[in-house]
Design a protein around this motif. Structure first.
Motif, mmCIF file in Angstrom:
data_model
loop_
_atom_site.group_PDB
_atom_site.id
_atom_site.type_symbol
_atom_site.label_atom_id
_atom_site.label_comp_id
_atom_site.label_asym_id
_atom_site.label_seq_id
_atom_site.Cartn_x
_atom_site.Cartn_y
_atom_site.Cartn_z
ATOM 1 N N SER A 293 -87.515 -49.601 36.405
ATOM 2 C CA SER A 293 -86.548 -50.356 35.599
ATOM 3 C C SER A 293 -85.226 -49.600 35.463
ATOM 4 C CB SER A 293 -87.120 -50.677 34.213
ATOM 5 O OG SER A 293 -87.168 -49.523 33.398
ATOM 6 N N LEU A 294 -85.288 -48.266 35.587
ATOM 7 C CA LEU A 294 -84.085 -47.429 35.508
ATOM 8 C C LEU A 294 -83.384 -47.313 36.865
ATOM 9 C CD1 LEU A 294 -85.463 -44.530 33.259
ATOM 10 C CD2 LEU A 294 -83.776 -46.256 32.592
ATOM 11 N N GLY A 295 -84.037 -47.845 37.906
ATOM 12 C CA GLY A 295 -83.441 -47.779 39.246
ATOM 13 C C GLY A 295 -83.760 -46.503 39.999
ATOM 14 N N SER A 296 -84.773 -45.756 39.556
ATOM 15 C CA SER A 296 -85.141 -44.519 40.251
ATOM 16 C C SER A 296 -85.660 -44.830 41.653
ATOM 17 C CB SER A 296 -86.237 -43.781 39.468
ATOM 18 O OG SER A 296 -86.723 -42.679 40.223
ATOM 19 N N GLN A 297 -85.241 -44.010 42.610
ATOM 20 C CA GLN A 297 -85.742 -44.143 43.985
ATOM 21 C C GLN A 297 -86.545 -42.922 44.411
ATOM 22 O OE1 GLN A 297 -82.146 -45.287 46.276
ATOM 23 N NE2 GLN A 297 -83.055 -47.311 46.361
ATOM 24 N N LEU A 298 -86.895 -42.066 43.444
ATOM 25 C CA LEU A 298 -87.717 -40.903 43.777
ATOM 26 C C LEU A 298 -89.085 -41.373 44.277
ATOM 27 C CD1 LEU A 298 -87.253 -38.291 40.885
ATOM 28 C CD2 LEU A 298 -86.760 -37.922 43.310
ATOM 29 N N PRO A 299 -89.509 -40.951 45.467
ATOM 30 C CA PRO A 299 -90.850 -41.313 45.926
ATOM 31 C C PRO A 299 -91.920 -40.768 44.976
ATOM 32 C CG PRO A 299 -89.531 -40.466 47.746
ATOM 33 C CD PRO A 299 -88.761 -40.199 46.489
ATOM 34 N N ARG B 118 -94.125 -36.029 53.783
ATOM 35 C CA ARG B 118 -93.713 -37.404 54.121
ATOM 36 C C ARG B 118 -92.816 -37.989 53.024
ATOM 37 N NH1 ARG B 118 -99.069 -38.202 56.083
ATOM 38 N NH2 ARG B 118 -99.663 -39.384 54.231
ATOM 39 N N ALA B 119 -93.206 -37.716 51.758
ATOM 40 C CA ALA B 119 -92.414 -38.223 50.626
ATOM 41 C C ALA B 119 -91.011 -37.613 50.623
ATOM 42 C CB ALA B 119 -93.127 -37.925 49.310
ATOM 43 N N LEU B 120 -90.913 -36.329 50.954
ATOM 44 C CA LEU B 120 -89.605 -35.663 50.973
ATOM 45 C C LEU B 120 -88.745 -36.188 52.123
ATOM 46 C CD1 LEU B 120 -90.602 -31.974 50.133
ATOM 47 C CD2 LEU B 120 -89.631 -33.691 48.593
ATOM 48 N N GLU B 121 -89.376 -36.504 53.248
ATOM 49 C CA GLU B 121 -88.630 -37.094 54.369
ATOM 50 C C GLU B 121 -88.100 -38.476 53.983
ATOM 51 O OE1 GLU B 121 -91.503 -36.965 57.495
ATOM 52 O OE2 GLU B 121 -91.294 -34.792 57.780
ATOM 53 N N LEU B 122 -88.945 -39.240 53.268
ATOM 54 C CA LEU B 122 -88.508 -40.556 52.784
ATOM 55 C C LEU B 122 -87.332 -40.400 51.827
ATOM 56 C CD1 LEU B 122 -88.820 -43.625 52.383
ATOM 57 C CD2 LEU B 122 -90.564 -43.140 50.655
ATOM 58 N N ASP B 123 -87.411 -39.421 50.930
ATOM 59 C CA ASP B 123 -86.330 -39.171 49.978
ATOM 60 C C ASP B 123 -85.029 -38.828 50.709
ATOM 61 O OD1 ASP B 123 -85.236 -38.574 47.252
ATOM 62 O OD2 ASP B 123 -85.138 -36.545 48.053
ATOM 63 N N ASN B 124 -85.129 -38.026 51.774
ATOM 64 C CA ASN B 124 -83.941 -37.696 52.573
ATOM 65 C C ASN B 124 -83.327 -38.948 53.187
ATOM 66 O OD1 ASN B 124 -83.558 -34.912 52.313
ATOM 67 N ND2 ASN B 124 -85.083 -34.430 53.864
#
Length: 202
Positions: free
Chosen positions: A73-79, A119-125
């Motif tokens: 709801s806050l718009g966070s995109q952190l995996p 994998r999550a860090l690659e997605l975050d990048n």
């Protein structure tokens, strides 16, 4: 490749789990920050955080799933990688459907967790690069005059210069001049690149 600005945020009410995660992740040269509750992470959350969240499903007060909903709801995109007990798998699957990145069942192998985190860090990048690109395109769009923007929209819609001139009641030469300035300001060389840029932010 890990970005040096990325941090792994471990959110778990179990102190032993937080300690073992910290030992494992720091041993792999990751930056780690731990939180003992969903509420404490929520207070620390910022929109410019980079990295990923390793989040326990079951916690007192606010659960991991509730935290995920709040961050959405806050718009966070952190995996988000959920850590779950066997009985929580249906909840974890539901969390995946709502946008979580992954989940891992306890007890887990360290190598399994590390591969999921990578994998999550690659997605975050990838998400971070996309946000930067979109921001740059939006900035370029803001540099266009109202008339240049009108011409650009018609060009992107596939209209020919003569059709644009007729529609806007301006000369062909003026259309060509506006079109050239649009291409220059948007930093593109071809019509295909212009269409792609406009579609990216629409």
């Amino acid at each position: 490749m890990t970005n040096p600005t990325q941090t792994i945020y471990v959110v778990d009410d179990d102190e032993a789990m937080r300690d073992s995660m910290t030992w494992l992740l720091e041993g792999e040269a990751y930056r780690v920050t731990c939180f003992d509750s969903a509420e404490s992470f929520l207070k620390a959350w910022r929109s410019d955080m980079q990295g990923c969240i390793v989040l326990d499903v079951r916690m007192p007060e606010m659960s991991g799933l509730e935290l995920q909903e709040k961050l959405d709801s806050l718009g966070s995109q952190l995996p988000v990688i959920f850590v779950t007990g066997h009985g929580d798998v249906p909840m974890a699957v539901s969390a995946l459907q709502r946008g979580a990145c992954d989940f891992i069942e306890k007890p887990f192998h360290n190598e399994d967790l590390l591969s999921r985190i990578q994998r999550a860090l690659e997605l975050d990048n990838q998400l971070s690069a996309r946000r930067q690109r979109d921001g740059a395109i939006s900035h370029r769009l803001d540099q266009l005059t109202q008339r240049e923007r009108e011409v650009m929209q018609l060009v992107v819609a596939g209209k020919l210069n003569k059709q644009i001139a007729d529609e806007l009641n301006i000369s062909m030469k003026t259309v060509e001049a506006h079109r050239a300035r649009v291409m220059e300001k948007m930093g593109v060389r071809t019509l295909a690149e212009l269409v792609k840029a406009v579609m990216t932010v629409n």
